[in-house]
Every structure is written in C-alpha cells, then in structure tokens.
Write a protein that holds these residues in place. Structure first.
Motif, PDB file in Angstrom:
ATOM      1  N   GLY A   1       0.792  -1.231   0.000  1.00 62.95           N
ATOM      2  CA  GLY A   1       0.000   0.000   0.000  1.00 62.95           C
ATOM      3  C   GLY A   1       0.822   1.276   0.000  1.00 62.95           C
ATOM      4  N   ALA A   2       2.172   1.142  -0.101  1.00 67.84           N
ATOM      5  CA  ALA A   2       3.040   2.330  -0.043  1.00 67.84           C
ATOM      6  C   ALA A   2       2.896   3.210  -1.283  1.00 67.84           C
ATOM      7  N   GLY A   3       2.546   2.599  -2.412  1.00 69.58           N
ATOM      8  CA  GLY A   3       2.403   3.385  -3.640  1.00 69.58           C
ATOM      9  C   GLY A   3       3.284   2.890  -4.775  1.00 69.58           C
ATOM     10  N   LYS A   4       3.876   1.714  -4.626  1.00 71.79           N
ATOM     11  CA  LYS A   4       4.783   1.194  -5.655  1.00 71.79           C
ATOM     12  C   LYS A   4       4.045   0.935  -6.971  1.00 71.79           C
ATOM     13  N   SER A   5       2.937   0.177  -6.889  1.00 67.11           N
ATOM     14  CA  SER A   5       2.219  -0.170  -8.128  1.00 67.11           C
ATOM     15  C   SER A   5       1.669   1.072  -8.803  1.00 67.11           C
ATOM     16  N   THR A   6       1.174   2.003  -8.015  1.00 68.91           N
ATOM     17  CA  THR A   6       0.643   3.242  -8.604  1.00 68.91           C
ATOM     18  C   THR A   6       1.749   3.946  -9.388  1.00 68.91           C
TER      19      THR A   6
ATOM     20  N   GLU B   1       6.966  -6.382  -8.275  1.00 68.23           N
ATOM     21  CA  GLU B   1       7.050  -7.532  -7.358  1.00 68.23           C
ATOM     22  C   GLU B   1       7.132  -8.867  -8.114  1.00 68.23           C
TER      23      GLU B   1
HETATM   24  N1  LIG Z   1      -7.808   1.515  -7.961  1.00 71.96           N
HETATM   25  C1  LIG Z   1      -7.674   2.072  -6.759  1.00 71.96           C
HETATM   26  N2  LIG Z   1      -8.672   2.835  -6.219  1.00 71.96           N
HETATM   27  C2  LIG Z   1      -8.528   3.419  -5.014  1.00 71.96           C
HETATM   28  N3  LIG Z   1      -7.424   3.336  -4.253  1.00 71.96           N
HETATM   29  C3  LIG Z   1      -6.406   2.596  -4.721  1.00 71.96           C
HETATM   30  C4  LIG Z   1      -6.473   1.915  -5.988  1.00 71.96           C
HETATM   31  N4  LIG Z   1      -5.290   1.261  -6.185  1.00 71.96           N
HETATM   32  C5  LIG Z   1      -4.534   1.510  -5.095  1.00 71.96           C
HETATM   33  N5  LIG Z   1      -5.192   2.302  -4.218  1.00 71.96           N
HETATM   34  C6  LIG Z   1      -4.667   2.804  -2.943  1.00 71.96           C
HETATM   35  O1  LIG Z   1      -3.498   3.568  -3.210  1.00 71.96           O
HETATM   36  C7  LIG Z   1      -2.489   3.313  -2.239  1.00 71.96           C
HETATM   37  C8  LIG Z   1      -1.217   2.833  -2.915  1.00 71.96           C
HETATM   38  O2  LIG Z   1      -1.473   1.548  -3.480  1.00 71.96           O
HETATM   39  P1  LIG Z   1      -0.435   0.759  -4.405  1.00 71.96           P
HETATM   40  O3  LIG Z   1      -1.133  -0.439  -4.952  1.00 71.96           O
HETATM   41  O4  LIG Z   1       0.193   1.706  -5.350  1.00 71.96           O
HETATM   42  O5  LIG Z   1       0.666   0.326  -3.322  1.00 71.96           O
HETATM   43  P2  LIG Z   1       1.785  -0.790  -3.411  1.00 71.96           P
HETATM   44  O6  LIG Z   1       2.985  -0.220  -2.736  1.00 71.96           O
HETATM   45  O7  LIG Z   1       1.961  -1.258  -4.795  1.00 71.96           O
HETATM   46  O8  LIG Z   1       1.190  -1.954  -2.521  1.00 71.96           O
HETATM   47  P3  LIG Z   1       1.019  -3.510  -2.863  1.00 71.96           P
HETATM   48  O9  LIG Z   1       2.374  -4.099  -2.744  1.00 71.96           O
HETATM   49  O10 LIG Z   1       0.095  -3.983  -1.787  1.00 71.96           O
HETATM   50  O11 LIG Z   1       0.430  -3.601  -4.235  1.00 71.96           O
HETATM   51  C9  LIG Z   1      -3.080   2.320  -1.261  1.00 71.96           C
HETATM   52  O12 LIG Z   1      -3.583   3.047  -0.169  1.00 71.96           O
HETATM   53  C10 LIG Z   1      -4.196   1.666  -2.049  1.00 71.96           C
HETATM   54  O13 LIG Z   1      -5.232   1.258  -1.187  1.00 71.96           O
END
Ligand SMILES: Nc1ncnc2c1ncn2[C@@H]1O[C@H](COP(=O)(O)OP(=O)(O)OP(=O)(O)O)[C@@H](O)[C@H]1O
Length: 308
Positions: A40-45, A161
């Motif tokens: 949930g840190a924001g990596k995928s975004t 990942e």
């Molecule tokens: N489609 C979406 N709609 C609303 N919020 C989202 C969406 N995708 C991600 N988020 C939120 O944005 C934040 C960052 O999520 P993200 O998936 O980028 O993190 P991450 O570091 O890749 O985590 P993970 O390893 O769990 O995938 C989180 O709080 C998540 O809940």
C-alpha cells in the motif's frame, strides 16, 4: 548524461485520497534500481503511471526524453512492463503468446521470429515454446512474463514484485534472470522485501505513504543504516547478565538455548569485545554475525519520518 526515465513531481489521487505525492526520480544507467515499500506504499501506482497504464493526477513522465502523456505510443516502445498480476493468456502456447505481445508492441512482422527466439533464449523458456501457459509452473510463467517485457528490446524494464508468490527455488532463478537482463538495460524492480532489494539492486528508492523517504546507492543505504544488533551462536552461552555487563550491550534476547540476539549502542567494535569475552569466559562461540534483520527496523524508522 541522458536520462532513460525521469519522473517529475508525480502525484496521484484515486478518489478522495492521494496514493502518491510529489515523486521525482531519474535513472540514467543500466542496472537494477529497487523500489522498496510496504504493502500500500504506492509502488504499483508509481509503476503503472511510469508505464502509461494509469494517468497521473499531476506531474510528468519522460522516457528517453519522450513525454508519456503527449506521445504515449512512442514512449511505450521504450518500456517493457511486468505488472504485479502478469497478463498471461493461459490457453495460448508460449510462442502464440509472445507472438501476440510482439504484435501489440507494433513490431514489424519480419522482425518478430528473431525477437521471439532471443527473448525465449534469454529467459530460458525455448524448450517450452509449444507448451500451453496453463501447464507451466509459477516460475516459468514468470519467465514468460519477463520475456514479453523484453521482446521489443526496450531500454527500460519495469517489474512489479516479480518474485511474489514463487517458491524459494523459483525466486532464486527469477532473481538470476533479472540480474542477467539488467546487464544491458535499466530495470526498475519493486519489492517489499529489504534483503531482496539489497541483494539485487545498485540503487534504492524507498517509498512510504506515497512519498520517497530514501533515494541513493545501495552502498550509501548500507552505510546509512548501521546495524544495532549481532546474532551469536554459542555452545556454552552465559546468562543474559554476563552479556549485559559488556560495555555497549543494551539488551540480550535468547532466541534458542544457544542463539542470542545482542543489541548494542551503535559502537561497531562490539564484535571484538564479545569475542574477547567469549574466549575469556569459555562461551565456545561458534558464529557471530551482524544481524541483518535489524535493517528492517531502520526501514520502519525512515518510513515513520515521512509521516511526521
Ligand atoms: N484503484 C484504486 N482505487 C482506489 N485506491 C487505490 C487503488 N489502487 C490503489 N489504491 C490505494 O493507493 C495506495 C497505494 O497503493 P499501491 O497499490 O500503489 O501500493 P503498493 O505499494 O503497490 O502496494 P502492494 O504491494 O500492496 O500492491 C493504497 O492506499 C491503495 O489502497
């Protein structure tokens, strides 16, 4: 030096809350850059925006100087992407799938067979060319995912990942493959496992709560995060009080009868003092090592700083 990828003040809001805020980074060399952050840190975004599959709320992405928003087709030719959930078609064979992906990348038809051969050989899947993807193991499916990411010979590969969900042997194989493909291109690799990033990457970007909390070389990171505990294995361990009596020792946790984690005040000559005490007091020390798990504590500290 020209940058392969440049993120400028990226921010993204899904609905009401911000997923990432003001992320900037630049990569100009081949090799692996680790994007480290907890769930949930924001990596995928960040990776989805970087690869042009999600439109950022604010900021810019440049790939080889091409603005992703203004010329997405051109910019995407320079990127290979393996998302967290690889877009594999289970009912296609490896060859059918890679041919399809090369077509999506708008490669000239005549160049596709050679590109497929090269990608399959590099990823060690040539012997499975005619096999249905559904009949491959998790590790081999991931190799196919990496093959589709490199098929159009992009200068940047983004892997979200890639070792998640694989068994230990598959993880070792996929890590070796990632190292190999990074010899002649830039790779951005995300993980929530610190030791994995330390093992693979020459640079590290740590992301927490949507913000970059640390960005530097792996060496700088390792120097920055001096460990504060050592792990000792002794045949004849003393009572905790004897360890606490040694200058600099702040805590002693027995993990098993013979294994103890010794916390110290940061003075890096502690190992010497512990070894001397062991010899003098007959603890029969078998092994002493810097406790790598302590680095995770530092990760937590850095992460907390970003929220203050
Ligand atoms: N489609 C979406 N709609 C609303 N919020 C989202 C969406 N995708 C991600 N988020 C939120 O944005 C934040 C960052 O999520 P993200 O998936 O980028 O993190 P991450 O570091 O890749 O985590 P993970 O390893 O769990 O995938 C989180 O709080 C998540 O809940």
């Amino acid at each position: 030096m020209n940058s392969i990828v440049k993120l400028e003040h990226l921010s993204h809001r899904y609905t009401s809350s911000w997923a990432i805020r003001d992320i900037s980074m630049e990569i100009s060399q081949t090799g692996i850059v680790g994007l480290l952050g907890s769930n949930g840190a924001g990596k995928s975004t960040t990776m989805n925006i970087l690869c042009g599959v999600l439109n950022q709320t604010e900021g810019n992405v440049f790939v080889n100087g091409i603005n992703m928003r203004e010329q997405p087709e051109l910019a995407k030719q320079e990127i290979g992407f393996l998302p967290q959930h690889p877009p594999l078609y289970m009912d296609l064979t490896v060859d059918e799938y890679l041919g399809y992906c090369a077509g999506l990348r708008m490669m000239p038809k005549a160049a596709i067979p050679a590109a497929m051969k090269e990608a399959k050989e590099r990823c060690g899947i040539a012997h499975y060319s005619k096999r249905l993807i559904r009949n491959l193991s998790g590790g081999y499916r991931q190799r196919v995912g990496i093959a589709q990411a490199i098929i159009h010979r992009p200068s940047l590969i983004v892997l979200d990942e890639p070792t998640n969900g694989l068994d230990p042997n598959q993880i070792i194989e996929v890590r070796a493959l990632i190292k190999e493909i990074a010899t002649d291109r830039a790779v951005i690799f995300s993980s929530h496992i610190l030791s994995e990033v330390q093992l693979l990457c020459k640079e590290i970007k740590m992301i927490d709560n949507g913000k970059i909390v640390f960005a530097d070389t792996m060496d700088a990171f390792n120097n920055y995060v001096e460990p504060h505990s050592v792990l000792m294995h002794m045949e004849n361990p003393p009572a905790a009080a004897a360890l606490l009596a040694i200058e600099g020792v702040t805590k002693a946790d027995f993990l098993t009868e013979r294994q103890v984690r010794v916390f110290f005040n940061g003075d890096q000559s502690i190992s010497e003092r512990l070894i001397t005490a062991s010899v003098q007091q007959g603890w029969r020390l078998r092994e002493i090592s810097i406790d790598k798990t302590a680095l995770d504590e530092v990760f937590k500290q850095l992460s907390n700083q970003s929220t203050q």
